[in-house]
Design a protein around this motif. Structure first.
Motif, PDB file in Angstrom:
ATOM      1  N   MET A   1       6.570   9.043 -50.657  1.00  0.00           N
ATOM      2  CA  MET A   1       6.675   8.121 -49.517  1.00  0.00           C
ATOM      3  C   MET A   1       7.767   7.085 -49.788  1.00  0.00           C
ATOM      4  SD  MET A   1       3.626   5.785 -47.952  1.00  0.00           S
ATOM      5  CE  MET A   1       3.961   4.649 -46.630  1.00  0.00           C
ATOM      6  N   ALA A   2       8.648   6.899 -48.837  1.00  0.00           N
ATOM      7  CA  ALA A   2       9.778   5.982 -49.019  1.00  0.00           C
ATOM      8  C   ALA A   2       9.320   4.548 -49.005  1.00  0.00           C
ATOM      9  CB  ALA A   2      10.810   6.210 -47.907  1.00  0.00           C
ATOM     10  N   ALA A   3      10.024   3.729 -49.776  1.00  0.00           N
ATOM     11  CA  ALA A   3       9.701   2.298 -49.788  1.00  0.00           C
ATOM     12  C   ALA A   3      10.130   1.666 -48.485  1.00  0.00           C
ATOM     13  CB  ALA A   3      10.417   1.625 -50.956  1.00  0.00           C
ATOM     14  N   LYS A   4       9.372   0.687 -48.034  1.00  0.00           N
ATOM     15  CA  LYS A   4       9.715  -0.042 -46.813  1.00  0.00           C
ATOM     16  C   LYS A   4      10.962  -0.862 -47.057  1.00  0.00           C
ATOM     17  CE  LYS A   4       5.003  -0.440 -45.117  1.00  0.00           C
ATOM     18  NZ  LYS A   4       3.901  -1.351 -44.786  1.00  0.00           N
ATOM     19  N   LYS A   5      11.634  -1.186 -45.957  1.00  0.00           N
ATOM     20  CA  LYS A   5      12.857  -1.977 -46.070  1.00  0.00           C
ATOM     21  C   LYS A   5      12.575  -3.309 -46.725  1.00  0.00           C
ATOM     22  CE  LYS A   5      15.768  -0.106 -42.467  1.00  0.00           C
ATOM     23  NZ  LYS A   5      16.595  -0.412 -41.321  1.00  0.00           N
ATOM     24  N   GLY A   6      13.432  -3.678 -47.699  1.00  0.00           N
ATOM     25  CA  GLY A   6      13.287  -4.972 -48.352  1.00  0.00           C
ATOM     26  C   GLY A   6      12.362  -4.931 -49.547  1.00  0.00           C
ATOM     27  N   TYR A 128      17.557  -2.916 -48.532  1.00  0.00           N
ATOM     28  CA  TYR A 128      17.183  -4.260 -48.988  1.00  0.00           C
ATOM     29  C   TYR A 128      17.841  -5.309 -48.082  1.00  0.00           C
ATOM     30  CZ  TYR A 128      16.052  -1.484 -53.119  1.00  0.00           C
ATOM     31  OH  TYR A 128      15.547  -0.532 -53.964  1.00  0.00           O
ATOM     32  N   PRO A 129      17.425  -5.376 -46.814  1.00  0.00           N
ATOM     33  CA  PRO A 129      18.095  -6.278 -45.856  1.00  0.00           C
ATOM     34  C   PRO A 129      17.939  -7.759 -46.184  1.00  0.00           C
ATOM     35  CG  PRO A 129      16.096  -5.355 -44.900  1.00  0.00           C
ATOM     36  CD  PRO A 129      16.318  -4.646 -46.192  1.00  0.00           C
ATOM     37  N   LEU A 130      16.901  -8.115 -46.948  1.00  0.00           N
ATOM     38  CA  LEU A 130      16.715  -9.520 -47.319  1.00  0.00           C
ATOM     39  C   LEU A 130      17.698  -9.960 -48.399  1.00  0.00           C
ATOM     40  CD1 LEU A 130      12.802  -9.721 -47.415  1.00  0.00           C
ATOM     41  CD2 LEU A 130      14.330 -10.397 -45.554  1.00  0.00           C
ATOM     42  N   PHE A 132      20.888  -7.987 -48.997  1.00  0.00           N
ATOM     43  CA  PHE A 132      22.251  -7.626 -48.602  1.00  0.00           C
ATOM     44  C   PHE A 132      22.342  -7.675 -47.071  1.00  0.00           C
ATOM     45  CE2 PHE A 132      21.172  -5.396 -52.532  1.00  0.00           C
ATOM     46  CZ  PHE A 132      22.175  -5.847 -53.380  1.00  0.00           C
ATOM     47  N   ASP A 133      23.075  -8.656 -46.558  1.00  0.00           N
ATOM     48  CA  ASP A 133      23.156  -8.833 -45.109  1.00  0.00           C
ATOM     49  C   ASP A 133      24.078  -7.787 -44.467  1.00  0.00           C
ATOM     50  OD1 ASP A 133      25.689  -9.694 -45.808  1.00  0.00           O
ATOM     51  OD2 ASP A 133      25.243 -11.822 -45.553  1.00  0.00           O
ATOM     52  N   ASP A 134      24.156  -7.828 -43.127  1.00  0.00           N
ATOM     53  CA  ASP A 134      24.966  -6.851 -42.384  1.00  0.00           C
ATOM     54  C   ASP A 134      26.434  -6.925 -42.773  1.00  0.00           C
ATOM     55  OD1 ASP A 134      22.731  -5.970 -41.042  1.00  0.00           O
ATOM     56  OD2 ASP A 134      23.010  -7.302 -39.334  1.00  0.00           O
ATOM     57  N   LEU A 135      26.933  -8.133 -43.021  1.00  0.00           N
ATOM     58  CA  LEU A 135      28.333  -8.309 -43.405  1.00  0.00           C
ATOM     59  C   LEU A 135      28.619  -7.592 -44.717  1.00  0.00           C
ATOM     60  CD1 LEU A 135      31.100  -9.659 -43.019  1.00  0.00           C
ATOM     61  CD2 LEU A 135      30.190 -11.676 -44.163  1.00  0.00           C
ATOM     62  N   PHE A 136      27.765  -7.791 -45.713  1.00  0.00           N
ATOM     63  CA  PHE A 136      27.915  -7.153 -47.031  1.00  0.00           C
ATOM     64  C   PHE A 136      27.917  -5.633 -46.868  1.00  0.00           C
ATOM     65  CE2 PHE A 136      27.403  -8.026 -51.663  1.00  0.00           C
ATOM     66  CZ  PHE A 136      27.294  -6.716 -52.116  1.00  0.00           C
ATOM     67  N   CYS A 137      26.932  -5.110 -46.129  1.00  0.00           N
ATOM     68  CA  CYS A 137      26.793  -3.658 -45.953  1.00  0.00           C
ATOM     69  C   CYS A 137      27.981  -3.062 -45.203  1.00  0.00           C
ATOM     70  CB  CYS A 137      25.490  -3.331 -45.223  1.00  0.00           C
ATOM     71  SG  CYS A 137      24.004  -3.783 -46.147  1.00  0.00           S
ATOM     72  N   SER A 138      28.460  -3.766 -44.161  1.00  0.00           N
ATOM     73  CA  SER A 138      29.577  -3.233 -43.370  1.00  0.00           C
ATOM     74  C   SER A 138      30.869  -3.215 -44.180  1.00  0.00           C
ATOM     75  CB  SER A 138      29.766  -4.054 -42.091  1.00  0.00           C
ATOM     76  OG  SER A 138      30.129  -5.386 -42.392  1.00  0.00           O
ATOM     77  N   LEU A 139      31.079  -4.202 -45.043  1.00  0.00           N
ATOM     78  CA  LEU A 139      32.276  -4.225 -45.891  1.00  0.00           C
ATOM     79  C   LEU A 139      32.248  -3.085 -46.911  1.00  0.00           C
ATOM     80  CD1 LEU A 139      32.673  -8.064 -46.541  1.00  0.00           C
ATOM     81  CD2 LEU A 139      34.108  -6.631 -45.105  1.00  0.00           C
ATOM     82  N   VAL A 140      31.077  -2.852 -47.496  1.00  0.00           N
ATOM     83  CA  VAL A 140      30.936  -1.742 -48.454  1.00  0.00           C
ATOM     84  C   VAL A 140      31.145  -0.407 -47.733  1.00  0.00           C
ATOM     85  CG1 VAL A 140      29.293  -0.509 -49.930  1.00  0.00           C
ATOM     86  CG2 VAL A 140      29.467  -2.994 -50.072  1.00  0.00           C
ATOM     87  N   ALA A 141      30.604  -0.287 -46.505  1.00  0.00           N
ATOM     88  CA  ALA A 141      30.778   0.939 -45.712  1.00  0.00           C
ATOM     89  C   ALA A 141      32.260   1.182 -45.419  1.00  0.00           C
ATOM     90  CB  ALA A 141      29.987   0.841 -44.409  1.00  0.00           C
ATOM     91  N   SER A 142      32.999   0.101 -45.108  1.00  0.00           N
ATOM     92  CA  SER A 142      34.447   0.220 -44.855  1.00  0.00           C
ATOM     93  C   SER A 142      35.172   0.716 -46.102  1.00  0.00           C
ATOM     94  CB  SER A 142      35.027  -1.133 -44.435  1.00  0.00           C
ATOM     95  OG  SER A 142      34.456  -1.582 -43.239  1.00  0.00           O
ATOM     96  N   GLY A 143      34.767   0.200 -47.271  1.00  0.00           N
ATOM     97  CA  GLY A 143      35.366   0.622 -48.528  1.00  0.00           C
ATOM     98  C   GLY A 143      35.104   2.085 -48.831  1.00  0.00           C
TER      99      GLY A 143
END
Length: 409
Positions: A1-6, A128-130, A132-143
Motif C-alpha cells: 500500500m502506497a504511503a499517503k502524500k506528505g 511530500y507536498p509539505l 517540497f512546494d509546487d515551485l520546487f517540483c516544477s523546477l526539478v521537472a523542467s531540469g
C-alpha cells in the motif's frame, strides 16, 4: 500500500547475505514489502528474513522536525553530487548518509525508493507536498525534461539558500527586541509577586496614606497574587486565539500582511525582503525556461504577502495581454524605481534573469544592512521600555520612603 502524500514511507528491517556470502542486516524505506525485497535483490542481497519496522511512540515523538534549512542542505548536497558525475540514485545514498536529521534521511531514502521504482524525481518529490512546494517540483521537472538536472538543482539550491538566509536575517531582527521585552516582563512579574509584597508590609506599618502611583502598583500586585492563574489563562487564550484566528481567517491574514508593510519600524525591512523574494523567485523560474506567465504565477505565491500577491497577479494579466514586464510593474506602484529600471535593461538586452538576480542580490544586501541598523535603532526603544517597566516599579516602591524622609527633615 502506497504511503499517503506528505507521510514518510514505511521502513523494513531485513537480514540476508551479499554476493560474497557474508551475513548483513539493516533497514530500508519502501512502499511495501514486495518492493523492498525487489530493491534488495537489485543490490545483490539474498534476503533470509524481512519485517516491517514497528513504530515506537516515544521514537515518533522524539523525531526532529524537518526544517527549510534541511531542505536547502539536501538540495545543495544533491546538486554537488550530480555535478561531480555521481548517478542520481547513488547520490541519494551518499546524501542520506551525511544528513544529521534522521527524519530528513528517511525522506531522502523514500524519494530514492520512488525513483528506483520507476517514478520521476519530480514525481517522487510530489509525494511530500509539505516539504517540497509546487515551485520546487516544477523546477526539478523542467531540469529532468531538458536533460540539465544538475544545473537546475544548482539553481534551486542557490534559491533555497538565499531564501533561507533572508528568513534568518528577518528573524534576527525580530529576535533581539522580543527576547529583551519578554525578559523585562518576566522580571516585572517577579517584582510584582515577590518584592512589592515585602514593601507593602513595610508601608502598612507606617499607617500613612500612600502616593497614588505606589497605591496603584500595590493594588496591581495584590490582584496578581490573587489571580495570577487568571492572567496566565487570559494570555494563553489570547495568544492561542490569535494564532488560530490567523490560520482560519483569510481577512485577518490579509490585515496582518498590510499592517506589516505599514509598520513604523519593521515596514521597510518587510518591503525590501518582499522585493528580494520576488526578484529571486522570478529570476530562478525564468532562467529554468519556465514561460514568464507561469513564472509570475509561481512568484505571486512566493512573495508571502497578500498586497504583493495581488500586484504580481495584476502584472501577470498585463503581461499576458502583450505588455512589457517593466511597464506592468510600474503600473502597480508597488516596486522601486531601481528594480523597474533593471528589468527594463534586462528586457532590452535579453538578459532578464541576470538583471533580476542583480536586483535580488541588491535588496538582500539592503535587508542585511537594515537588520544591522534596526538593531542599533531598537536599543533606545528597548531601554525606554525597560525603564518604564522596571524603573517605574522601583520608583513606586521608594516614593513613600522619600516622602517620609522629607517629612522627617
Amino acid at each position: 500500500m502506497a504511503a499517503k502524500k506528505g507521510e514518510l514511507l514505511p521502513s523494513f528491517v531485513y537480514e540476508g547475505t551479499n554476493r560474497r556470502g557474508q551475513k548483513i542486516k539493516g533497514d530500508m524505506a519502501a512502499k511495501n514489502m514486495a518492493l523492498a525485497k525487489a530493491q534488495l535483490r537489485k543490490q545483490g542481497i539474498n534476503v533470509t528474513s524481512i519485517r516491517k519496522k514497528s513504530k515506537n511512540l516515544l521514537e515518533g515523538l522524539s523525531k526532529k522536525k524537518i526544517t527549510a534549512l534541511d531542505i536547502a542542505i539536501f538540495t545543495r548536497q544533491l546538486a554537488t553530487m550530480m555535478k561531480a558525475g555521481v548517478p542520481l540514485v547513488q547520490s541519494f545514498d551518499i546524501v542520506a548518509e551525511g544528513l544529521d536529521n534522521p527524519s530528513m534521511r528517511e525522506v531522502v531514502l523514500g524519494i530514492k525508493g520512488e525513483v528506483e521504482g520507476g517514478n520521476s524525481f519530480a514525481g517522487a518529490l510530489k509525494k511530500y507536498p509539505l516539504l517540497f512546494d509546487d515551485l520546487f517540483c516544477s523546477l526539478v521537472a523542467s531540469g529532468e525534461q531538458s536533460g540539465a538536472l544538475e544545473t537546475m538543482l544548482d539553481r534551486v539550491a542557490i534559491y533555497k539558500e538565499k531564501s533561507e538566509l533572508l528568513k534568518q536575517k528577518i528573524k534576527k531582527a525580530m529576535k533581539y527586541p522580543i527576547t529583551v521585552i519578554i525578559v523585562a516582563i518576566i522580571v516585572t512579574i517577579i517584582l510584582m509577586l515577590k518584592v512589592v509584597p515585602v514593601f507593602q508590609d513595610l508601608f502598612s506599618s507606617f499607617g500613612a496614606d500612600l502616593p497614588a502611583f505606589t497605591q496603584m502598583v500595590v493594588n496591581m500586585s495584590k490582584w496578581m497574587q490573587a489571580y495570577w492563574w487568571m492572567a496566565i489563562i487570559i494570555v494563553g487564550v489570547t495568544i492561542g486565539g490569535l494564532i488560530e484566528f490567523k490560520k482560519r481567517s483569510k481577512a485577518f491574514q490579509d490585515f496582518l500582511d498590510r499592517a506589516a508593510l505599514k509598520a513604523p519600524i519593521f515596514g521597510d525591512l518587510v518591503y525590501k525582503a518582499i522585493i528580494a523574494r520576488y526578484s529571486r523567485t522570478l529570476a530562478t523560474t525564468f532562467a529554468a525556461g519556465v514561460p514568464l506567465i507561469e513564472a509570475l504565477d509561481s512568484t505571486a505565491g512566493a512573495t508571502n504577502n497578500v498586497v504583493y500577491y495581488h500586484a504580481v497577479q495584476q502584472i501577470k494579466e498585463d503581461v499576458s495581454t502583450g505588455q512589457q514586464l517593466q511597464f506592468a510593474m510600474k503600473t502597480t506602484n508597488r516596486f522601486p524605481t531601481m528594480a523597474i529600471q533593471m528589468v527594463a535593461i534586462g528586457e532590452e538586452s535579453g538578459a532578464l534573469d541576470a538583471m533580476l538576480e542583480k536586483v535580488a542580490t541588491h535588496f538582500e544586501n539592503e535587508v542585511d544592512n537594515a537588520v544591522d541598523g534596526l538593531t542599533s535603532m531598537m536599543e533606545p526603544l528597548i531601554m525606554a521600555i525597560l525603564g518604564i517597566l522596571v524603573g517605574g516599579l522601583v520608583v513606586a516602591m521608594y516614593l513613600p520612603i522619600f516622602q517620609m524622609g522629607s517629612v522627617v527633615g
